[in-house]
Design a protein around this motif. Sequence first.
Motif, short mmCIF file in Angstrom:
data_model
loop_
_atom_site.label_atom_id
_atom_site.label_comp_id
_atom_site.label_asym_id
_atom_site.label_seq_id
_atom_site.Cartn_x
_atom_site.Cartn_y
_atom_site.Cartn_z
N THR A 237 16.30 50.41 32.39
CA THR A 237 15.15 50.68 33.25
C THR A 237 13.92 50.84 32.36
O THR A 237 14.04 51.02 31.14
CB THR A 237 15.35 51.96 34.08
N VAL B 94 12.45 51.44 37.38
CA VAL B 94 13.17 52.72 37.37
C VAL B 94 14.03 52.89 38.62
O VAL B 94 15.15 53.38 38.54
CB VAL B 94 12.17 53.90 37.22
N CYS C 291 15.83 51.03 40.18
CA CYS C 291 17.08 50.26 40.19
C CYS C 291 18.30 51.15 39.98
O CYS C 291 19.40 50.81 40.42
CB CYS C 291 17.06 49.16 39.14
N ASN C 292 18.13 52.28 39.32
CA ASN C 292 19.23 53.22 39.14
C ASN C 292 19.75 53.69 40.50
O ASN C 292 20.94 53.93 40.67
CB ASN C 292 18.77 54.41 38.30
#
Length: 174
Positions: free
Chosen positions: A99, A158, A160-161
């Motif tokens: 990320t 970010v 995407c976590n």
Amino acid sequence: MKRARDVIGLPIFCVQSGKQLGTAKDILLGEGWQVEAVLLETKHWFATPSCIKWKDVIALGDDAITIEDEEVLCPLEDNPGYTSLCNGDRKLKGMPVLTVNGQQLGIVDDVYLDQNKGKKVIGYELTEGFISDLKEGRKWLPLPEKVTVGKDAIIVPVHCNDTLEESFIPIEEE
């Protein structure tokens, strides 16, 4: 969804002659995560690699890839700027996905293709290693809107976590 791994190894047949022209060795991706070509296995060590442009593919089946005629087989250009899944200098498999804030989400093991003849990549299958795969399973990351494919890593936003999903059920839970 179809994984690129399911495409690699498929025989490629010409529907006009019924002749098998080769076997898919890799998929080649262009801008916008579109599949541009299928790289064929070479028959000899020093043979020029050949490919079939994705626009010339009639169908991507479970058991084979079909094309209209043998004339669509072409040599792979020297520097087409393709990103591949498994081969070459610009391969995705084995690249870490990070990320923007530096958190590693996993290592790319495969990509998922859309249902529309597999033309577009829609996500990544991520691994954290063999033991982790057995205990927790692999993760699926839908393709984010903004992705940077660098020389050593793939950088994603970010958030995407939060979009990581389990790809399959771990073996011990079966």
